[in-house]
Scaffold this active site. Structure first.
Site, mmCIF file in Angstrom:
data_model
loop_
_atom_site.group_PDB
_atom_site.id
_atom_site.type_symbol
_atom_site.label_atom_id
_atom_site.label_comp_id
_atom_site.label_asym_id
_atom_site.label_seq_id
_atom_site.Cartn_x
_atom_site.Cartn_y
_atom_site.Cartn_z
ATOM 1 N N SER A 208 1.407 -9.827 10.000
ATOM 2 C CA SER A 208 0.752 -8.681 9.355
ATOM 3 C C SER A 208 -0.746 -8.692 9.653
ATOM 4 O O SER A 208 -1.470 -9.605 9.242
ATOM 5 C CB SER A 208 1.003 -8.747 7.839
ATOM 6 O OG SER A 208 0.007 -8.027 7.150
ATOM 7 N N CYS B 95 0.879 -1.182 0.000
ATOM 8 C CA CYS B 95 0.000 0.000 0.000
ATOM 9 C C CYS B 95 0.917 1.233 0.000
ATOM 10 O O CYS B 95 2.129 1.109 0.201
ATOM 11 C CB CYS B 95 -0.871 0.010 1.255
ATOM 12 S SG CYS B 95 0.112 0.128 2.753
ATOM 13 N N CYS C 158 2.764 6.115 8.703
ATOM 14 C CA CYS C 158 1.844 6.317 7.578
ATOM 15 C C CYS C 158 0.932 7.518 7.864
ATOM 16 O O CYS C 158 0.407 7.648 8.979
ATOM 17 C CB CYS C 158 1.003 5.054 7.401
ATOM 18 S SG CYS C 158 -0.287 5.274 6.184
ATOM 19 N N HIS D 69 3.710 2.010 11.497
ATOM 20 C CA HIS D 69 2.548 1.798 12.377
ATOM 21 C C HIS D 69 2.341 2.913 13.388
ATOM 22 O O HIS D 69 1.317 2.945 14.058
ATOM 23 C CB HIS D 69 2.707 0.482 13.148
ATOM 24 C CG HIS D 69 2.941 -0.682 12.259
ATOM 25 N ND1 HIS D 69 4.108 -1.400 12.252
ATOM 26 C CD2 HIS D 69 2.156 -1.227 11.307
ATOM 27 C CE1 HIS D 69 4.025 -2.354 11.341
ATOM 28 N NE2 HIS D 69 2.860 -2.266 10.750
ATOM 29 N N HIS E 177 -1.028 -4.860 19.066
ATOM 30 C CA HIS E 177 -0.429 -4.380 17.809
ATOM 31 C C HIS E 177 0.239 -3.025 18.018
ATOM 32 O O HIS E 177 -0.273 -2.175 18.750
ATOM 33 C CB HIS E 177 -1.511 -4.279 16.725
ATOM 34 C CG HIS E 177 -0.950 -4.121 15.352
ATOM 35 N ND1 HIS E 177 -0.512 -2.899 14.877
ATOM 36 C CD2 HIS E 177 -0.727 -5.018 14.360
ATOM 37 C CE1 HIS E 177 -0.055 -3.060 13.638
ATOM 38 N NE2 HIS E 177 -0.174 -4.335 13.304
ATOM 39 N N HIS F 52 5.280 -5.109 8.868
ATOM 40 C CA HIS F 52 5.275 -6.506 9.294
ATOM 41 C C HIS F 52 5.429 -7.455 8.107
ATOM 42 O O HIS F 52 4.457 -8.008 7.593
ATOM 43 C CB HIS F 52 3.983 -6.804 10.079
ATOM 44 C CG HIS F 52 3.991 -6.164 11.433
ATOM 45 N ND1 HIS F 52 2.859 -5.714 12.061
ATOM 46 C CD2 HIS F 52 5.009 -5.908 12.272
ATOM 47 C CE1 HIS F 52 3.190 -5.202 13.236
ATOM 48 N NE2 HIS F 52 4.488 -5.303 13.376
ATOM 49 N N GLU G 139 0.405 -0.484 16.166
ATOM 50 C CA GLU G 139 -0.404 0.696 15.788
ATOM 51 C C GLU G 139 -1.286 1.125 16.968
ATOM 52 O O GLU G 139 -1.423 2.319 17.242
ATOM 53 C CB GLU G 139 -1.269 0.385 14.560
ATOM 54 C CG GLU G 139 -2.068 1.607 14.123
ATOM 55 C CD GLU G 139 -2.956 1.340 12.915
ATOM 56 O OE1 GLU G 139 -2.572 0.551 12.028
ATOM 57 O OE2 GLU G 139 -4.046 1.932 12.866
HETATM 58 S S1 SF4 Z 1 -2.592 2.573 7.501
HETATM 59 FE FE1 SF4 Z 1 -1.310 0.773 7.186
HETATM 60 S S2 SF4 Z 1 -2.377 -0.442 5.609
HETATM 61 FE FE2 SF4 Z 1 -3.269 1.630 5.577
HETATM 62 S S3 SF4 Z 1 -2.145 2.772 4.014
HETATM 63 FE FE3 SF4 Z 1 -1.109 3.125 5.957
HETATM 64 S S4 SF4 Z 1 0.485 1.555 6.134
HETATM 65 FE FE4 SF4 Z 1 -0.951 0.905 4.535
#
Ligand code: SF4
Length: 284
Positions: free
Chosen positions: A218, A12, A94, A72, A122, A40, A124
């Site tokens: 993942s 992604c 991200c 994350h 996790h 991951h 995140e």
């Molecule tokens: S939140 Fe995670 S899965 Fe979604 S775009 Fe960002 S890295 Fe990719």
């Protein structure tokens, strides 16, 4: 055997971005560390290590070292500790995760109790918790709802881990809205996850066998596996082509191939090539 590959597969944009940032950070004679795993996926982590980035589990002495924060997201307490230790910070979080942080912080400042729908262990979710001053409520599953705690809450804001199963999240929201008079829900499941999940709700019904490629660590890959398996029990979740078994495909007219957001294209292509060779083998 027809091989149908998912339209949305492989990295992604958040994963691509994080890997790009890491690669650009390594310059000759630089000392670069990464806190935990950038994403991951074992192959990506090996590539990162080969490029000279050291994976660390906790903050050490940081003078002269650049520290890359994973896609994350990372708690503020950890970032502050790293800065105090002298690290130069490069943030590869991200942007979609960053926006969850902002929502959670803003709503906490407005007096809302924060509820996170996500996997307690996790990174995140740890990162979101690490943005807040008060401990949020984390709900992992539908049968895990802390009803007594929720009944004491008057206003709450709900965010979801970006890779959650949308169906489960909506079911949880439906259930908890009866307990909390002022409930604000922010659908923070990211777009790449939503698109992949939408595809995986039809592919298993259209193919005899499903193969999902991605790491067992993942979260988004595991979610695809769960959804696919519920629709087609001939769903096989593998990390790479090495785990594929020819007998899974005996008699199959079609196989659907999907992959997680941190699975490299090379790993996906190798699995597809191997499936083609299995197909030829089974024809003989
Ligand atoms: S939140 Fe995670 S899965 Fe979604 S775009 Fe960002 S890295 Fe990719």
């Amino acid at each position: 055997m027809k091989i149908n590959v998912a339209k949305f597969g492989g990295f992604c944009f958040g994963v691509k971005r994080a890997i790009d940032i890491a690669q650009k950070t390594v310059v000759p004679d630089s000392r670069v560390s990464m806190l935990g795993d950038i994403v991951h996926n074992e192959d990506v982590i090996k590539d990162i290590a080969r490029s000279g980035i050291k994976r660390i589990k906790r903050i050490g002495r940081g003078a002269g070292t650049t520290l890359i924060l994973s896609a994350h997201g990372t708690g503020n307490n950890i970032i502050e500790a790293a800065q105090r230790s002298g690290y130069k910070i490069i943030d590869a979080t991200c942007p979609m995760v960053k926006s969850i942080h902002k929502i959670a912080q803003r709503m906490e400042q407005e007096g809302y109790t924060i509820i996170i729908i996500g996997d307690r262990n996790h990174s995140e979710v740890h990162g979101i918790i690490g943005q807040l001053t008060k401990r949020p409520i984390v709900i992992e599953r539908l049968h895990d709802i802390p009803v007594r705690t929720l009944k004491k809450v008057h206003k709450a804001a709900v965010v979801a881990q970006s890779t959650q199963n949308a169906e489960t999240v909506f079911k949880i929201i439906d259930e908890i809205k009866s307990y909390i008079p002022d409930l604000q829900f922010f659908n923070t499941i990211c777009k790449p996850t939503r698109m992949r999940q939408a595809e995986i709700r039809t592919m298993p019904l259209e193919n005899d066998v499903m193969v999902i490629i991605g790491s067992r660590t993942s979260a988004n890959t595991q979610r695809l596996c769960q959804i696919s398996h519920a629709l087609n029990e001939k769903t096989y979740c593998v990390q790479s082509k090495d785990e594929l078994r020819p007998e899974w495909f005996r008699g199959a007219r079609s196989v659907g191939v999907a992959s997680g957001a941190s699975t490299p294209d090379k790993t996906i292509q190798e699995a597809i090539d191997y499936l083609r060779s299995i197909s030829r083998l089974l024809k003989k």
